[in-house]
Motif scaffolding. Structure first.
Motif, PDB file in Angstrom:
ATOM      1  N   PHE A  70       3.996  -3.230   0.523  1.00 36.14           N
ATOM      2  CA  PHE A  70       4.713  -3.569  -0.706  1.00 36.14           C
ATOM      3  C   PHE A  70       4.620  -5.079  -0.907  1.00 36.14           C
ATOM      4  O   PHE A  70       5.020  -5.859  -0.027  1.00 36.14           O
ATOM      5  N   LYS A  71       4.080  -5.476  -2.037  1.00 38.56           N
ATOM      6  CA  LYS A  71       4.000  -6.893  -2.388  1.00 38.56           C
ATOM      7  C   LYS A  71       4.723  -7.088  -3.718  1.00 38.56           C
ATOM      8  O   LYS A  71       4.176  -6.803  -4.788  1.00 38.56           O
ATOM      9  N   ARG A  72       5.923  -7.617  -3.615  1.00 34.87           N
ATOM     10  CA  ARG A  72       6.756  -7.775  -4.802  1.00 34.87           C
ATOM     11  C   ARG A  72       6.106  -8.730  -5.806  1.00 34.87           C
ATOM     12  O   ARG A  72       6.124  -8.472  -7.010  1.00 34.87           O
ATOM     13  N   SER A  73       5.519  -9.806  -5.301  1.00 32.41           N
ATOM     14  CA  SER A  73       4.950 -10.819  -6.193  1.00 32.41           C
ATOM     15  C   SER A  73       3.791 -10.275  -7.012  1.00 32.41           C
ATOM     16  O   SER A  73       3.507 -10.763  -8.107  1.00 32.41           O
ATOM     17  N   GLN A  74       3.130  -9.250  -6.482  1.00 34.83           N
ATOM     18  CA  GLN A  74       1.994  -8.655  -7.183  1.00 34.83           C
ATOM     19  C   GLN A  74       2.335  -7.298  -7.791  1.00 34.83           C
ATOM     20  O   GLN A  74       1.467  -6.652  -8.382  1.00 34.83           O
ATOM     21  N   SER A  75       3.570  -6.853  -7.625  1.00 37.26           N
ATOM     22  CA  SER A  75       3.983  -5.518  -8.097  1.00 37.26           C
ATOM     23  C   SER A  75       2.995  -4.457  -7.624  1.00 37.26           C
ATOM     24  O   SER A  75       2.548  -3.604  -8.401  1.00 37.26           O
ATOM     25  N   SER A  76       2.665  -4.543  -6.343  1.00 36.54           N
ATOM     26  CA  SER A  76       1.666  -3.622  -5.819  1.00 36.54           C
ATOM     27  C   SER A  76       2.170  -2.888  -4.585  1.00 36.54           C
ATOM     28  O   SER A  76       3.075  -3.352  -3.892  1.00 36.54           O
ATOM     29  N   PHE A  77       1.546  -1.764  -4.355  1.00 37.82           N
ATOM     30  CA  PHE A  77       1.870  -0.929  -3.188  1.00 37.82           C
ATOM     31  C   PHE A  77       0.586  -0.202  -2.817  1.00 37.82           C
ATOM     32  O   PHE A  77       0.430   0.992  -3.000  1.00 37.82           O
TER      33      PHE A  77
END
Lengths: 115, 114
Positions: free
Chosen positions: B67-74
């Motif tokens: 989970f990478k919040r800064s990239q809105s990715s999972f």
């Protein structure tokens, strides 16, 4: 323990006919969800039962769709009359009541083709 | 509005190669995130989920996701793919207050070359 079971696995009907899909959740699961995937697009939420009550039916596309869960056990989803755009795969899922760690278990889906 | 994007419709990798399936989400709060897999003739099976805490999540069958919040990715990863991993993979966001009300991506079909 049996998983979520859906009947039939495939159904081909003519436009204007009625079809009823059935979902048997895992025994003891209060939550039951219906989802639909149309033509390889994303799987979309249709509705959510808690026991026999409709908790959220915000995803139901129109009034040709009727979902029931009498007695809080199995559920049926009726499409009447069916239209061509109703073709797709209908998934059912169930989960226990509880906290965020409750997992949803999915059935194998019913592939509906309207011709 | 909530949405999930899986930019790759089809991916082909060789058996033994590493795999990364991309997932980006749009959600107004910290999301509940899931990866499901559907093998031919089967229902969707949960691979892993993220609710909070450690952003690197381990799942079944050797899969992990970060989970990478800064990239809105999972994104979903596996270091070495097996032929049995050939399936369709779905990323999903769970709604706050009803986490099994999912917003799914459109899926990524994985083919595995021998």
């Amino acid at each position: 323990e049996a998983g979520v079971t859906q009947f039939p696995s495939h159904s081909v009907i003519e436009k204007g006919q009625t079809v009823t899909l059935r979902c048997d959740p895992i025994s003891g699961h209060d939550n039951l969800y219906w989802y639909r995937r149309v033509m390889g697009k994303e799987i979309k939420f249709l509705l959510h039962f808690v026991k026999e009550s409709k908790q959220d039916e915000s995803g139901m596309p129109n009034n040709r769709f009727l979902a029931e869960r009498t007695g809080g056990t199995y559920s049926t989803l009726k499409v009447q009359p069916a239209e061509l755009e109703d073709s797709g795969v209908y998934f059912c899922a169930s989960s226990q009541a509880g906290t965020v760690n409750t997992e949803a278990f999915f059935g194998q889906g019913t592939r509906l083709t309207v011709v | 509005a909530q949405s999930v994007t899986q930019p790759d419709i089809h991916i082909t990798v060789s058996e033994g190669a590493s795999l990364e399936l991309r997932c980006n989400y749009s959600y107004g709060a910290t999301p509940y995130l899931f990866w499901y897999v559907q093998s031919p003739g089967q229902g969707l099976q949960l691979l892993l989920k993220y609710f909070s805490g450690d952003t690197l999540v381990q799942g079944i069958k050797g899969f992990e996701a970060e989970f990478k919040r800064s990239q809105s990715s999972f994104n979903l990863r596996k270091p070495s793919v097996h032929w049995s991993d050939a399936a369709e993979y779905f990323c999903a966001v769970g709604a706050r207050g009803n986490f099994n009300k999912f917003y799914f991506g459109s899926g990524t079909k994985l083919n595995v070359k021998p």
